[in-house]
Design a protein around this motif. Structure first.
Motif, PDB file in Angstrom:
ATOM      1  N   ALA A 133       0.838  -1.203   0.000  1.00  0.00           N
ATOM      2  CA  ALA A 133       0.000   0.000   0.000  1.00  0.00           C
ATOM      3  C   ALA A 133       0.877   1.258   0.000  1.00  0.00           C
ATOM      4  O   ALA A 133       0.550   2.257  -0.659  1.00  0.00           O
ATOM      5  CB  ALA A 133      -0.930   0.003   1.209  1.00  0.00           C
ATOM      6  N   ALA A 134       1.992   1.206   0.696  1.00  0.00           N
ATOM      7  CA  ALA A 134       2.873   2.378   0.756  1.00  0.00           C
ATOM      8  C   ALA A 134       3.493   2.664  -0.613  1.00  0.00           C
ATOM      9  O   ALA A 134       3.517   3.815  -1.055  1.00  0.00           O
ATOM     10  CB  ALA A 134       3.967   2.165   1.809  1.00  0.00           C
ATOM     11  N   VAL A 135       3.974   1.646  -1.297  1.00  0.00           N
ATOM     12  CA  VAL A 135       4.567   1.912  -2.616  1.00  0.00           C
ATOM     13  C   VAL A 135       3.492   2.311  -3.624  1.00  0.00           C
ATOM     14  O   VAL A 135       3.751   3.124  -4.519  1.00  0.00           O
ATOM     15  CB  VAL A 135       5.428   0.732  -3.157  1.00  0.00           C
TER      16      VAL A 135
ATOM     17  N   ALA B 233      -3.050  -2.538 -15.793  1.00  0.00           N
ATOM     18  CA  ALA B 233      -2.703  -3.940 -15.498  1.00  0.00           C
ATOM     19  C   ALA B 233      -1.908  -4.017 -14.195  1.00  0.00           C
ATOM     20  O   ALA B 233      -2.123  -4.917 -13.370  1.00  0.00           O
ATOM     21  CB  ALA B 233      -1.908  -4.538 -16.648  1.00  0.00           C
ATOM     22  N   LEU B 234      -1.007  -3.049 -14.019  1.00  0.00           N
ATOM     23  CA  LEU B 234      -0.196  -3.044 -12.801  1.00  0.00           C
ATOM     24  C   LEU B 234      -1.068  -2.867 -11.555  1.00  0.00           C
ATOM     25  O   LEU B 234      -0.934  -3.617 -10.575  1.00  0.00           O
ATOM     26  CB  LEU B 234       0.838  -1.913 -12.877  1.00  0.00           C
ATOM     27  N   VAL B 235      -1.975  -1.883 -11.579  1.00  0.00           N
ATOM     28  CA  VAL B 235      -2.778  -1.670 -10.371  1.00  0.00           C
ATOM     29  C   VAL B 235      -3.795  -2.797 -10.169  1.00  0.00           C
ATOM     30  O   VAL B 235      -4.144  -3.137  -9.054  1.00  0.00           O
ATOM     31  CB  VAL B 235      -3.486  -0.285 -10.319  1.00  0.00           C
ATOM     32  N   ARG B 236      -4.227  -3.380 -11.276  1.00  0.00           N
ATOM     33  CA  ARG B 236      -5.123  -4.532 -11.143  1.00  0.00           C
ATOM     34  C   ARG B 236      -4.392  -5.678 -10.417  1.00  0.00           C
ATOM     35  O   ARG B 236      -4.959  -6.335  -9.542  1.00  0.00           O
ATOM     36  CB  ARG B 236      -5.588  -4.984 -12.527  1.00  0.00           C
ATOM     37  N   ALA B 237      -3.133  -5.881 -10.757  1.00  0.00           N
ATOM     38  CA  ALA B 237      -2.350  -6.937 -10.092  1.00  0.00           C
ATOM     39  C   ALA B 237      -2.191  -6.609  -8.606  1.00  0.00           C
ATOM     40  O   ALA B 237      -2.289  -7.491  -7.742  1.00  0.00           O
ATOM     41  CB  ALA B 237      -0.982  -7.082 -10.757  1.00  0.00           C
ATOM     42  N   ALA B 238      -1.973  -5.322  -8.322  1.00  0.00           N
ATOM     43  CA  ALA B 238      -1.840  -4.914  -6.915  1.00  0.00           C
ATOM     44  C   ALA B 238      -3.156  -5.131  -6.184  1.00  0.00           C
ATOM     45  O   ALA B 238      -3.198  -5.587  -5.033  1.00  0.00           O
ATOM     46  CB  ALA B 238      -1.426  -3.441  -6.838  1.00  0.00           C
ATOM     47  N   GLN B 239      -4.258  -4.836  -6.869  1.00  0.00           N
ATOM     48  CA  GLN B 239      -5.575  -4.990  -6.251  1.00  0.00           C
ATOM     49  C   GLN B 239      -5.859  -6.458  -5.921  1.00  0.00           C
ATOM     50  O   GLN B 239      -6.341  -6.784  -4.826  1.00  0.00           O
ATOM     51  CB  GLN B 239      -6.657  -4.442  -7.198  1.00  0.00           C
ATOM     52  N   ILE B 240      -5.538  -7.339  -6.861  1.00  0.00           N
ATOM     53  CA  ILE B 240      -5.744  -8.779  -6.624  1.00  0.00           C
ATOM     54  C   ILE B 240      -4.897  -9.225  -5.427  1.00  0.00           C
ATOM     55  O   ILE B 240      -5.355  -9.975  -4.561  1.00  0.00           O
ATOM     56  CB  ILE B 240      -5.382  -9.591  -7.891  1.00  0.00           C
ATOM     57  N   THR B 241      -3.678  -8.728  -5.373  1.00  0.00           N
ATOM     58  CA  THR B 241      -2.779  -9.111  -4.284  1.00  0.00           C
ATOM     59  C   THR B 241      -3.340  -8.666  -2.933  1.00  0.00           C
ATOM     60  O   THR B 241      -3.360  -9.435  -1.969  1.00  0.00           O
ATOM     61  CB  THR B 241      -1.376  -8.502  -4.505  1.00  0.00           C
ATOM     62  N   ILE B 242      -3.821  -7.429  -2.870  1.00  0.00           N
ATOM     63  CA  ILE B 242      -4.373  -6.929  -1.604  1.00  0.00           C
ATOM     64  C   ILE B 242      -5.601  -7.746  -1.216  1.00  0.00           C
ATOM     65  O   ILE B 242      -5.762  -8.153  -0.063  1.00  0.00           O
ATOM     66  CB  ILE B 242      -4.739  -5.427  -1.711  1.00  0.00           C
ATOM     67  N   LYS B 243      -6.454  -8.003  -2.187  1.00  0.00           N
ATOM     68  CA  LYS B 243      -7.668  -8.748  -1.882  1.00  0.00           C
ATOM     69  C   LYS B 243      -7.336 -10.149  -1.373  1.00  0.00           C
ATOM     70  O   LYS B 243      -7.898 -10.612  -0.372  1.00  0.00           O
ATOM     71  CB  LYS B 243      -8.560  -8.838  -3.121  1.00  0.00           C
ATOM     72  N   ASN B 244      -6.402 -10.811  -2.049  1.00  0.00           N
ATOM     73  CA  ASN B 244      -6.024 -12.163  -1.627  1.00  0.00           C
ATOM     74  C   ASN B 244      -5.404 -12.153  -0.231  1.00  0.00           C
ATOM     75  O   ASN B 244      -5.695 -13.019   0.594  1.00  0.00           O
ATOM     76  CB  ASN B 244      -5.029 -12.777  -2.609  1.00  0.00           C
TER      77      ASN B 244
END
Ligand code: ARG
Length: 568
Positions: free
Chosen positions: A519-521, A544-555
């Motif tokens: 979240a900080a980066v 695509a990059l933020v979507r990958a970050a979003q999936i990671t946070i959700k998981n």
């Protein structure tokens, strides 16, 4: 990412004259991402060859001829740093996250291995106190993390539903009890009876004797005693299940100490046969003083059994039933001696699985200004705490986003998520402070802060009129070459390792902390990079990059037991 790493390992192995395996193991992300994508420290090799590590690195760097995906190799002191061609890492990482979706971060590493987790395990006829929250939340998170690693997980609720205190409660209920009040008031009423018993027994010592007899009758299957006890258990269980429902926690086995009632005599007989039992003043014990563990009480003079006796029977039963590779006990640090005794007695009994039992302790939970304690009469009901958290979240939503659809569901996710994250954010052994303002803040290291990081990405997609699930590429990942973009990519890429470490250490906070780093980066990325309104190829790659970050946070939040709404 694995294939990229393999290419680099091949180049490094050739240049350094080491095996592919050694190169693979030594490669790590460089401390400073500006230095490259992977680094290989030359210390171990230097020691073996009795050479200077910096010289080794420099010589190897000169020897390597770069070909894609390798873009450059540079020596920096004792390190050999590898840069991949722009976009290579992003393509590998983001491609994988988009493909795996909700499975990203998991693995099959634990396939075929059963882990039993004893967690939550509150005591019936007593309030589910805020102190049982920690075991519940930590144990459930460890269970989800191990499941994500492919383990078969058996969650066990070892309800405290047996013991001499139920003799006391039976006597109290016979004398003063009122079924109407029990049905209406439930656990607080049982607590009231329990408190009254303890107040009156000081004046009437006979009460204590009566209670002992009642517990003995209970152990011997006396119908009236059993019926009362069953009623206490039923009333308590109904309340506990509501809390598990709120927290989204489930158990494969909801058994409790009473379940081991019939299995205890065999254990006591086995201890006897092996000559481990010693008669002391008013109890039968196993003497563990040679191990510096004091004595472990197995039976009282009146033959009634103890917490320890039931834990012995439970451990044996669990091994015989589940053939676990590990059995965890997620219980506060205050019971450390109890578990050391338990494991030692099983070892003395010649049970090899004793080695595979693990006490997973945790620190205390305190409110900002008052220590929580049932003994001092300041009972704090967890259910009230959870409801209050949801209410505070509701108020906040009403203030900040009054038109939010599905506000009630979001309030629940945010309120409960805040309480849960507060408990899982730091290493479990540390004490936790409970502070309403801190816990529900949208800034700082909180659950709502991470939920917001997730929702913010959903809102970017809404603004763009795009369906995040339909993001298909092809993407020009070479455009994601700024430091901020590479930092986000890297935090996403390292997530599966965080899950692996959390599993190995039974430490959910490794996941929590990793999500906070991500979240900080991301926040730095938003300051430096626009997603919408830039050149289409760049915009698409950033989506695509933020979507990958979003999936990671959700998981990650899902592993912790926290929902991630798309809007809040
Ligand atoms: N009921 C116990 C307590 O509240 C915790 C039980 C933990 N599990 C066990 N197998 N001893 O302190």
């Amino acid at each position: 990412m694995e294939t990229l790493k393999e290419r680099v390992a091949e180049a490094a192995a050739g240049a350094l004259g080491i095996t592919l395996e050694e190169a693979r193991d030594a490669l790590e992300p460089p401390r400073d991402p500006r230095l490259g994508d992977l680094a290989l420290p030359c210390f171990a090799l230097a020691k073996r060859q009795k050479r200077n590590p910096a010289e080794i690195a420099a010589a190897a760097a000169a020897r390597i001829v770069c070909a894609p995906p390798l873009a450059a190799v540079r020596a920096a002191g004792p390190y050999l740093n590898f840069c991949l061609v722009p976009g290579a890492v992003a393509a590998a990482v983001i491609g994988r996250v988009l493909a795996e979706g909700p499975a990203y971060g998991g693995s099959r590493a634990g396939a075929g291995q059963t882990v039993v987790i004893d967690f939550s395990s509150p005591n019936i006829a007593k309030p589910f106190g805020i102190h049982h929250l920690r075991s519940t939340v930590i144990g459930a998170a460890i269970g989800r993390i191990l499941r994500a690693r492919g383990h078969d997980v058996v969650g066990v609720n070892h309800l405290g539903d047996w013991g001499t205190q139920f003799g006391q409660l039976i006597v109290a209920f016979r004398r003063w009890g009122d079924e109407g009040r029990l049905a209406a008031e439930k656990i607080p009423y049982l607590l009231e009876l329990y408190v009254r018993f303890n107040a009156e027994r000081k004046a009437q010592p006979a009460l204590q004797e009566e209670a002992r007899a009642a517990f003995r009758a209970l152990e011997q299957g006396d119908a009236e005693a059993r019926a009362l006890w069953r009623r206490f258990r039923e009333v308590s269980e109904a309340e506990f299940r509501r809390i598990y429902e709120l927290l989204g926690v489930r158990f494969e086995h909801f058994t409790g100490e009473s379940f081991y009632e019939e299995r205890m005599p065999a254990v006591v007989a086995e201890l006897e046969r092996q000559g481990l039992l010693v008669e002391s003043e008013d109890a039968t014990i196993v003497d563990l003083s040679a191990d510096g563990l004091g004595v472990s009480i197995i039976k009282k003079a009146d033959d009634s059994t103890l917490y320890m006796t039931r834990d012995l029977a439970a451990a044996i039963y669990r091994f015989e039933t589940f053939r676990f590779v590990h059995a965890l006990y997620v219980v506060g640090a205050a019971q450390t001696l109890h578990f050391r005794q338990l494991f030692r007695v099983l070892e003395l009994l010649g049970r090899p699985f004793a080695r595979d039992l693990v006490h997973v302790p945790f620190g205390l939970l305190r409110f900002r200004d008052a220590k929580m304690s049932t003994r001092e009469g300041r009972v704090i009901y967890l259910e009230d705490v959870l409801q209050r958290a949801v209410e505070l979240a509701r108020q906040k939503i009403r203030e900040k986003n009054p038109d939010l659809a599905d506000a009630e569901r979001v309030a629940r996710a945010v309120g409960i998520g805040a309480v849960v994250f507060n408990d899982l954010k730091n290493r479990r052994i540390k004490d936790v402070t409970f502070d309403w303002d801190e816990l529900l803040a949208f800034e700082g290291d909180t659950g709502p802060y991470l939920q917001y990081a997730h929702a913010r990405i959903a809102s970017v997609f809404r603004k763009a009129g795009r369906d995040p699930a339909a993001l298909a590429g092809p993407f020009c990942f070479a455009l994601l070459d700024s430091l901020a973009e590479r930092d986000v990519t890297r935090a996403v890429a390292l997530y599966p390792e965080a899950v692996a470490r959390a599993a190995a250490e039974y430490e959910p906070s490794v996941v929590s902390q990793h999500l906070l780093d991500l979240a900080a980066v991301l926040n730095r990325f938003y300051i430096e990079c626009r997603i919408l309104g830039v050149e289409p190829a760049l915009s698409e790659a950033r989506l695509a990059l933020v979507r990958a970050a979003q999936i990671t946070i959700k998981n990650g939040l899902a592993l912790l037991g926290i929902e991630a709404p798309d809007e809040m």
